[in-house]
Design a protein around this motif. Structure first.
Motif, short mmCIF file in Angstrom:
data_model
loop_
_atom_site.label_atom_id
_atom_site.label_comp_id
_atom_site.label_asym_id
_atom_site.label_seq_id
_atom_site.Cartn_x
_atom_site.Cartn_y
_atom_site.Cartn_z
N PHE A 360 -12.04 -17.16 3.52
CA PHE A 360 -10.80 -16.40 3.31
C PHE A 360 -11.08 -14.90 3.26
CE2 PHE A 360 -7.68 -14.39 0.48
CZ PHE A 360 -6.50 -14.70 1.16
N LYS A 361 -12.15 -14.51 2.58
CA LYS A 361 -12.51 -13.09 2.50
C LYS A 361 -12.70 -12.48 3.88
CE LYS A 361 -14.80 -13.20 -2.03
NZ LYS A 361 -16.08 -13.02 -2.76
N SER A 362 -13.41 -13.20 4.73
CA SER A 362 -13.63 -12.71 6.08
C SER A 362 -12.33 -12.63 6.86
CB SER A 362 -14.63 -13.61 6.80
OG SER A 362 -14.85 -13.16 8.13
N GLN A 363 -11.50 -13.67 6.74
CA GLN A 363 -10.25 -13.70 7.49
C GLN A 363 -9.30 -12.60 7.05
OE1 GLN A 363 -9.54 -15.77 10.23
NE2 GLN A 363 -8.03 -14.13 10.38
N VAL A 364 -9.24 -12.33 5.74
CA VAL A 364 -8.37 -11.27 5.23
C VAL A 364 -8.76 -9.91 5.83
CG1 VAL A 364 -7.92 -9.88 3.17
CG2 VAL A 364 -7.59 -12.34 3.10
N MET A 365 -10.05 -9.65 5.92
CA MET A 365 -10.49 -8.37 6.48
C MET A 365 -10.14 -8.26 7.97
SD MET A 365 -11.56 -6.50 4.07
CE MET A 365 -12.32 -5.17 5.02
N PHE A 366 -10.28 -9.35 8.70
CA PHE A 366 -9.87 -9.31 10.11
C PHE A 366 -8.35 -9.22 10.24
CE2 PHE A 366 -14.15 -11.15 11.14
CZ PHE A 366 -14.55 -10.10 11.95
N ASN A 367 -7.62 -9.83 9.30
CA ASN A 367 -6.17 -9.66 9.29
C ASN A 367 -5.79 -8.21 9.05
OD1 ASN A 367 -5.96 -12.40 9.62
ND2 ASN A 367 -5.15 -12.83 7.58
N THR A 368 -6.52 -7.56 8.14
CA THR A 368 -6.29 -6.14 7.89
C THR A 368 -6.54 -5.32 9.15
OG1 THR A 368 -6.94 -6.38 5.57
CG2 THR A 368 -7.03 -4.16 6.49
N LEU A 369 -7.63 -5.64 9.82
CA LEU A 369 -7.95 -4.95 11.07
C LEU A 369 -6.85 -5.16 12.10
CD1 LEU A 369 -10.20 -3.23 12.29
CD2 LEU A 369 -11.28 -5.33 13.11
N ASN A 370 -6.32 -6.36 12.16
CA ASN A 370 -5.23 -6.69 13.08
C ASN A 370 -4.03 -5.79 12.84
OD1 ASN A 370 -3.74 -8.54 14.99
ND2 ASN A 370 -2.58 -8.94 13.14
N VAL A 371 -3.67 -5.59 11.58
CA VAL A 371 -2.53 -4.74 11.24
C VAL A 371 -2.79 -3.29 11.62
CG1 VAL A 371 -1.22 -3.78 9.30
CG2 VAL A 371 -1.66 -6.24 9.42
N LEU A 372 -3.98 -2.78 11.28
CA LEU A 372 -4.28 -1.37 11.52
C LEU A 372 -4.36 -1.03 13.01
CD1 LEU A 372 -7.02 -0.76 8.79
CD2 LEU A 372 -4.55 -0.40 8.62
N LEU A 373 -5.00 -1.90 13.78
CA LEU A 373 -5.22 -1.60 15.19
C LEU A 373 -3.95 -1.68 16.02
CD1 LEU A 373 -8.59 -3.50 15.84
CD2 LEU A 373 -8.28 -1.03 15.61
N LYS A 374 -2.91 -2.31 15.49
CA LYS A 374 -1.69 -2.53 16.29
C LYS A 374 -0.52 -1.67 15.81
CE LYS A 374 -3.01 -7.17 17.74
NZ LYS A 374 -2.68 -8.62 17.75
N ARG A 375 -0.82 -0.52 15.24
CA ARG A 375 0.25 0.39 14.79
C ARG A 375 0.70 1.35 15.88
NH1 ARG A 375 2.72 -2.27 11.80
NH2 ARG A 375 1.28 -3.90 12.41
N GLY A 376 -0.19 1.70 16.79
CA GLY A 376 0.08 2.80 17.71
C GLY A 376 0.90 2.39 18.92
N ILE A 377 1.99 3.08 19.17
CA ILE A 377 2.82 2.84 20.35
C ILE A 377 2.15 3.42 21.59
CG2 ILE A 377 5.02 3.38 21.47
CD1 ILE A 377 6.27 3.46 18.67
N LYS A 378 1.68 4.66 21.48
CA LYS A 378 1.14 5.38 22.63
C LYS A 378 -0.37 5.35 22.73
CE LYS A 378 4.97 8.72 22.42
NZ LYS A 378 5.61 8.41 23.72
N GLY A 379 -1.06 5.20 21.60
CA GLY A 379 -2.51 5.24 21.67
C GLY A 379 -3.21 4.79 20.41
N LEU A 380 -4.50 4.49 20.58
CA LEU A 380 -5.37 4.04 19.50
C LEU A 380 -6.72 4.70 19.65
CD1 LEU A 380 -6.29 2.07 17.19
CD2 LEU A 380 -6.82 0.41 19.00
#
Length: 396
Positions: A360-380
């Motif tokens: 769960f600890k590992s999955q939560v961190m990758f879930n966090t990464l999923n949220v952060l990396l998918k914020r940008g409309i125009k760029g990352l």
């Protein structure tokens, strides 16, 4: 795009696909209201698939119908709830802009549950955004004493429409997986609607797949066809920050983001430090303007607590020290010993064994990464605090 987070809820420009989904959902709701039983509509979709837009347009139609004789929603009691204080601010501001909707129509789940228990009120329809943030254990300090917020909301409404994304589960007190959701839904009539088209990121399919890979720990070659999406990897966080500040001047809504893993400074400063970059974490406060919209937040670093559910034009993401490079598998792994925000790993009856908690600890961190990396409309723009991971990403 409107340089305001309110712009993300442009419900006047929904797509043909979204309109078809809305039609199907409304038909189900109308049939459910006639049945006299509890019904649940679950809308599933990953970050950026338009879940909040769909829910907002649905709410607008339900509220409009509540005042029209002959409408299937005439005089129906409807409310909207979300367990995210920053996102709630956006919705309450939206309530001042859309006709027939008011600030009071948007509430936190605990307030909704406790008010209904106190007044014996029963809603006809409850809409729940970010259902994966509903509590799955008691939280007495916020006056939630039952076992599961979704279970309680279902009891208090004839129809519940709830959004779910299991890749945005972030803490043990909000522990959700498919078996648990199925168990909660089992006693009731329910239906699933799936959203699978990426609306937020204006990127090629190859770019979306590259970002999806990163959110699962995969390191793939950078796609040659990125469309107009501005995807960059930086060797220095300071240089990345300078680029984000420039994008913010040009188009607005460009911010720095990261996950837990940075230790406090020598004087207990709550900051993010890497090479010449040294900026404070985001600040949650009671002011009505959400973090991403505040001009001063360009000098801070956002987290899931201030950015989840929001759109940015450009996202500058630092992979925190908790994300490390595994040369054997050529992949990103999570080092749980470097996760500094231990609140997300508190004990829960939902997780029994140490092995389950480690996963769960590992999955939560990758879930966090999923949220952060998918914020940008125009760029990352991306960099990594772990030297080996940063080196590997730069090789791409």
């Amino acid at each position: 795009m409107n340089n305001s987070a309110i712009g993300k809820f442009n419900v006047e420009k929904i797509t043909v696909q979204q309109e078809q989904q809305l039609t199907n959902i409304q038909h189900y709701i109308e049939c459910a209201l006639k049945s006299g039983e509890h019904h649940i509509v679950v809308i599933e979709g990953q970050a950026g698939t338009g879940k909040s837009v769909l829910l907002t347009k649905l709410f607008q139609r339900l509220k409009a119908g509540a005042t029209l004789k002959g409408s299937p929603y005439y005089q129906k009691q409807c409310v909207f709830t979300v367990n995210h204080p920053e996102l709630l601010k956006i919705y309450q501001e939206l309530g001042r802009q859309l006709p027939g909707i008011y600030k009071k129509d948007y509430v936190r789940p605990t307030s909704l549950i406790n008010d209904c228990h106190k007044t014996k009120k029963m809603y006809d329809i409850v809409l729940v955004d970010e259902g994966h943030l509903l509590f799955t254990k008691p939280e007495p300090y916020i006056r939630f004493t039952q076992e599961n917020q979704l279970s309680e909301i279902i009891k208090l409404s004839r129809v519940v429409v709830v959004v779910f994304d299991f890749k945005q589960v972030m803490q043990t007190k909000m522990f959700w997986n498919k078996p648990l959701l199925d168990k909660v839904l089992a006693p009731y009539k329910h239906v699933f609607f799936n959203l699978d088209f990426q609306y937020r990121m204006q990127a090629s399919q190859a770019t979306i797949e590259w970002i999806d890979g990163l959110t699962n720990g995969q390191i793939l070659p950078l796609p040659s066809n990125r469309g107009d999406y501005d995807l960059r990897i930086y060797s220095r966080a300071y240089d990345l920050y300078e680029a984000i500040k420039q994008r913010n001047i040009e188009v607005g809504l460009s911010r720095m983001l990261t996950a837990t893993g940075f230790t406090r400074g020598p004087h207990d400063e709550h900051t993010v430090r890497m090479d010449d970059f040294n900026q404070p974490w985001d600040e949650l406060d009671a002011q009505p303007t959400p973090w991403a919209e505040r001009s001063e937040s360009i000098t801070e670093v956002g987290s899931i607590y201030t950015i989840q559910g929001f759109d940015l034009n450009y996202a500058g993401v630092i992979l925190s020290p908790a994300f490390e490079y595994d040369a054997t598998t050529d992949s990103i792994v999570v080092n749980p010993d470097k996760v500094t925000h231990t609140e997300i790993y508190k004990k829960t009856p939902r997780i029994q064994s140490e092995q389950e908690m480690t996963a769960f600890k590992s999955q939560v961190m990758f879930n966090t990464l999923n949220v952060l990396l998918k914020r940008g409309i125009k760029g990352l723009y991306v960099t990594a605090a772990d030297p080996q991971l940063r080196k590997r990403l730069l090789e791409l």
